[in-house]
Design a protein around this motif. Structure first.
Motif, short mmCIF file in Angstrom:
data_model
loop_
_atom_site.label_atom_id
_atom_site.label_comp_id
_atom_site.label_asym_id
_atom_site.label_seq_id
_atom_site.Cartn_x
_atom_site.Cartn_y
_atom_site.Cartn_z
N HIS A 110 35.93 14.04 25.16
CA HIS A 110 36.63 13.20 24.19
C HIS A 110 37.99 13.80 23.83
O HIS A 110 38.86 13.11 23.32
N VAL A 111 38.12 15.10 24.06
CA VAL A 111 39.33 15.80 23.62
C VAL A 111 40.54 15.31 24.40
O VAL A 111 40.51 15.20 25.62
N ILE A 112 41.61 14.99 23.66
CA ILE A 112 42.85 14.58 24.32
C ILE A 112 43.65 15.84 24.66
O ILE A 112 43.91 16.68 23.79
N GLU A 113 44.03 15.98 25.91
CA GLU A 113 44.74 17.17 26.35
C GLU A 113 46.11 17.28 25.65
O GLU A 113 46.73 16.27 25.31
N GLU A 114 46.57 18.51 25.48
CA GLU A 114 47.95 18.74 25.03
C GLU A 114 48.88 18.47 26.21
O GLU A 114 48.52 18.75 27.36
N VAL A 115 50.08 17.97 25.90
CA VAL A 115 51.05 17.73 26.99
C VAL A 115 51.32 19.05 27.74
O VAL A 115 51.36 19.08 28.97
N ASP A 116 51.46 20.14 26.98
CA ASP A 116 51.75 21.43 27.62
C ASP A 116 50.67 21.83 28.63
O ASP A 116 50.97 22.40 29.67
N THR A 117 49.41 21.55 28.27
CA THR A 117 48.31 21.89 29.18
C THR A 117 48.46 21.14 30.50
O THR A 117 48.29 21.70 31.58
N VAL A 118 48.79 19.86 30.39
CA VAL A 118 48.91 19.06 31.61
C VAL A 118 50.14 19.47 32.40
O VAL A 118 50.10 19.54 33.63
N VAL A 151 51.47 10.88 31.52
CA VAL A 151 52.79 10.40 31.95
C VAL A 151 53.89 11.27 31.33
O VAL A 151 54.86 11.64 32.00
N GLU A 152 53.71 11.63 30.08
CA GLU A 152 54.73 12.46 29.43
C GLU A 152 54.83 13.83 30.12
O GLU A 152 55.94 14.33 30.34
N ALA A 153 53.69 14.39 30.47
CA ALA A 153 53.69 15.69 31.14
C ALA A 153 54.40 15.57 32.49
O ALA A 153 55.21 16.43 32.86
N ARG A 154 54.10 14.50 33.20
CA ARG A 154 54.77 14.29 34.50
C ARG A 154 56.29 14.20 34.29
O ARG A 154 57.07 14.81 35.02
N ASP A 155 56.71 13.43 33.26
CA ASP A 155 58.15 13.27 33.01
C ASP A 155 58.81 14.63 32.73
O ASP A 155 59.90 14.91 33.21
N ARG A 156 58.12 15.44 31.95
CA ARG A 156 58.68 16.76 31.62
C ARG A 156 58.84 17.63 32.86
O ARG A 156 59.86 18.30 33.02
N VAL A 157 57.82 17.59 33.71
CA VAL A 157 57.91 18.42 34.92
C VAL A 157 59.05 17.92 35.81
O VAL A 157 59.84 18.72 36.34
N ARG A 158 59.15 16.61 35.93
CA ARG A 158 60.24 16.05 36.74
C ARG A 158 61.60 16.51 36.23
O ARG A 158 62.47 16.89 36.99
N LYS A 159 61.75 16.46 34.91
CA LYS A 159 63.01 16.82 34.30
C LYS A 159 63.33 18.29 34.55
O LYS A 159 64.44 18.66 34.96
N LYS A 160 62.31 19.12 34.32
CA LYS A 160 62.45 20.56 34.50
C LYS A 160 62.92 20.90 35.92
O LYS A 160 63.72 21.78 36.14
N LEU A 161 62.33 20.18 36.88
CA LEU A 161 62.63 20.49 38.28
C LEU A 161 63.77 19.62 38.81
O LEU A 161 64.05 19.64 40.01
N SER A 162 64.36 18.84 37.90
CA SER A 162 65.43 17.90 38.29
C SER A 162 65.01 17.03 39.47
O SER A 162 65.75 16.89 40.45
#
Lengths: 328, 323
Positions: free
Chosen positions: B262-270, B310-321
């Motif tokens: 039930h626990v919602i993951e933290e964005v950082d974890t993902v 989706v937010e985690a994916r967006d962050r990784v994309r941004k980080k890696l340009s």
């Protein structure tokens, strides 16, 4: 010709398709919604246990079980009562499409109180024929646990064996005359016998009166080269899955006329296809000729809970009919 | 495009649909009324996925019960059993093979067309694979696992071809049972070969649940698909070690959301999970998704988990340009 006793193995379907066979499912759902009490559940569990015992008897079975109606799964019901164990998430039970909750060993494993004794007493009172008590085996318990304390499979197996021994003692005190130790993991790992044998030997050597039959069960595989070493253990019977483990039949002949008693798991407990009683009886006679057992149980290859209730009952009727044909 | 997001297939059924299905099984609701509710739930599920910004959508399987039984009900050669228990107070009806298994016509094609008509985004067609169908059925007919699996593969391949002809360009074949019997991996490879034959320009995917991967790796890379979708977070990403020992040449559907809690993951974890995987995979190899189907979660949990993903994916994309 040795006597053949038609027997059930361990679990039995707790609900069926007819509305009156669904009360356990409905009561648990009502309990979850806060609309039934634990007392309601207790009452229904008793009713269903009584019903499945009578169903086995009506089918012609002469050694019944309580159907393990209260067991969440083959592991947890016993394991959760032990000191040192925490019950964790769902894990698939071997190669089935069913699950058990995995025990996590966090401290020394210790038996605290009897788990199965009240169930046995209730079943024995409810049944007009003998009731077999079933306990999970120490090696299977160890194999299916996450070990965060011993970090050593033989040590964990031996700790579980000490707990199982206490449970068996309590069952014997309560009057259980047939007790079966379930060890499906024994046929799944190459090192099984090396690791499990000392613990199982300790159980097989348990002091007991002459009237008690303490046996070992494996299912869903073959013992192959380990068969002889398991048969050397002083258990009163060895129950085998001779559907998925039919290769072991050959090995049994090496024990001809050595007084070994077998549980012949010849009726497929996980396929709905119905066996022919005459063919089944013929198979029993062939085994009798090659092994010369003094007597044997004829039973399902694994627990019947993997089948729909109606099919499970039909399988028991077929077992009873085949046993009758053998004795003719 | 690197790091596309998708899901494994099932979404939670809304309450009104659960009630409608129960009423239907009691005979208090007719097929047409049930179908309406299923379509409504499918529309809502697709709208949700668009709102969340997922890249490759699914129909949510609102019209399916058990994943094996649903297909068995629509194939020749099957009967459906009485209730058997899966765990706790959960029961299901299990397929029984009683004759030669044959495809008698499209099973999911209308649903695929309907779902695709609701969105310009690509719709993934999903079906249960022949190996799993065989393993999860009683067999009263073949008496031989390979014979049963091969006939199932031939029958289900016709469904795959019908989906392809209806325009499906992402086809996922779910084979959760593959990892439970490592000794039969060659049979699973053989059936997959049949399933994905002749699909030019179509992305083929198989979803496999967590199991004894160390016993079937690297053989499982011979499964005839472009992408293998794996339950990674439930196993603490242990499998990455395996993939270091022998390169994983296919695309990977990277399960980064645990569907069993039930626990919602933290964005950082993902984010961390995706980055860990990128130590082993090239970004364009990776499709980001949850571990497994979401049908056992509540609607709120499913939505919250996917938003985090989706937010985690967006962050990784941004980080890696990454584009």
């Amino acid at each position: 010709m040795g006597k053949v006793i038609p027997a059930n193995l361990n679990n039995y379907p707790r609900i069926g398709d007819r509305p009156e066979q669904q009360k356990l499912r409905r009561t648990i759902a009502a309990l979850d919604r806060g609309e039934a009490s634990l007392e309601d559940l207790e009452r229904v569990q008793r009713e269903v246990t009584r019903e499945v015992i009578l169903e086995q008897v009506e089918a012609g079975i002469q050694l019944v079980t309580d159907g393990q109606i209260r067991w969440d799964d083959p592991v947890t019901y016993f394991a959760r009562s032990l000191e040192g164990i925490r019950i964790a998430g769902l894990v698939r039970f071997f190669d089935t499409n069913t699950y058990f909750r995995q025990p996590v060993v966090e401290a020394p494993v210790r038996w605290q109180w009897p788990v199965l004794v009240d169930d046995f007493r209730f079943a024995a009172e409810a049944s007009p024929v003998p009731v077999k008590a079933v306990v999970p085996g120490p090696y299977t318990l160890a194999r299916l646990s996450v070990d965060r304390y011993y970090s050593d499979l033989p040590k964990l197996t031996s700790a579980y064996a000490a707990a199982v021994r206490e449970e068996i003692r309590a069952l014997m005190e309560a009057g259980a005359q047939v007790i079966q130790i379930d060890e499906p993991s024994l046929v799944r790992h190459r090192d099984a016998v090396e690791v499990a044998l000392p613990a199982l030997a300790g159980l097989a050597e348990l002091e007991r009166s002459d009237s008690v039959r303490l046996g070992l069960l494996t299912y869903w595989g073959t013992l192959d080269q380990n068969l002889d070493r398991v048969l050397e253990l002083p258990f009163d019977f060895l129950a085998l899955d001779l559907v998925e483990g039919r290769r072991d039949l050959e090995g049994l002949s090496r024990w001809k006329l050595k007084g070994k008693v077998f549980g012949l798991g010849l009726v497929n407990g996980r396929n709905t296809k119905l066996e022919d009683p005459a063919e089944l009886a013929a198979a029993v006679k062939r085994i009798q000729d090659s092994c010369g057992f003094p007597w044997a149980y004829l039973q399902p290859s694994c627990g019947l809970e993997f089948l729909p209730r109606d099919t499970a009952r039909r399988k028991l009727e077929i077992i009873a009919e085949a046993a009758r044909l053998v004795s003719e | 495009m690197a790091l596309l997001t998708t899901t494994v297939g099932s979404f939670p059924k809304p309450d009104y649909l659960v009630k409608a299905r129960a009423a239907f099984s009691r005979g208090q609701l007719d097929m047409e009324e049930l179908r309406e509710k299923e379509q409504q739930a499918t529309r809502e599920c697709i709208a949700l996925q668009e709102r969340l910004g997922l890249d490759i959508l699914v129909d949510g399987e609102m019209y399916r019960g058990d994943m094996a039984t649903y297909f068995a009900e629509h194939l020749d050669g099957f009967r459906i059993s009485g209730l058997v228990r899966s765990y706790g107070n959960r029961y299901y009806r299990k397929p029984i093979i009683v004759g030669p298994v044959r495809w008698r016509g499209p099973i999911t094609v209308d649903w695929f067309r309907f779902a695709q008509s609701l969105t310009p985004k690509p719709m993934k067609a999903i079906l249960t694979g022949p190996y799993t169908m065989m393993d999860w059925s009683f067999d009263e007919h073949y008496g031989d696992r390979r014979d049963a699996a091969l006939d199932l593969a031939r029958a289900l391949h016709e469904e795959v071809v019908a989906l392809y002809q209806a325009g499906a360009r992402y086809i996922q074949i779910d084979e959760p049972a593959i990892s439970t019997r490592p000794e039969e991996i060659e049979l699973a490879i053989e059936t997959m070969q049949i399933m994905t034959a002749g699909l030019e320009g179509c992305k083929t995917i198989t979803h496999i649940c967590y199991g004894e991967f160390e016993k079937i790796y690297p053989q499982m890379l011979r499964l005839a698909v472009d992408q293998i979708d794996l339950e990674m977070s439930n196993s603490g990403f242990d499998m990455l070690q395996l993939f270091r020992s022998h390169p994983f040449e296919k695309e990977i559907g990277l399960g980064v959301i645990d569907v069993h809690t039930h626990v919602i993951e933290e964005v950082d974890t993902v984010v961390e999970r995706i980055e860990m995987a990128l130590e082993v995979f090239r970004p364009e190899q990776v499709y980001v998704d949850p571990d497994c189907g979401l049908k056992t979660r509540t609607s709120e949990e499913a939505e919250a988990k996917l938003r985090v993903m989706v937010e985690a994916r967006d962050r990784v994309r941004k980080k890696l340009s990454l584009a």
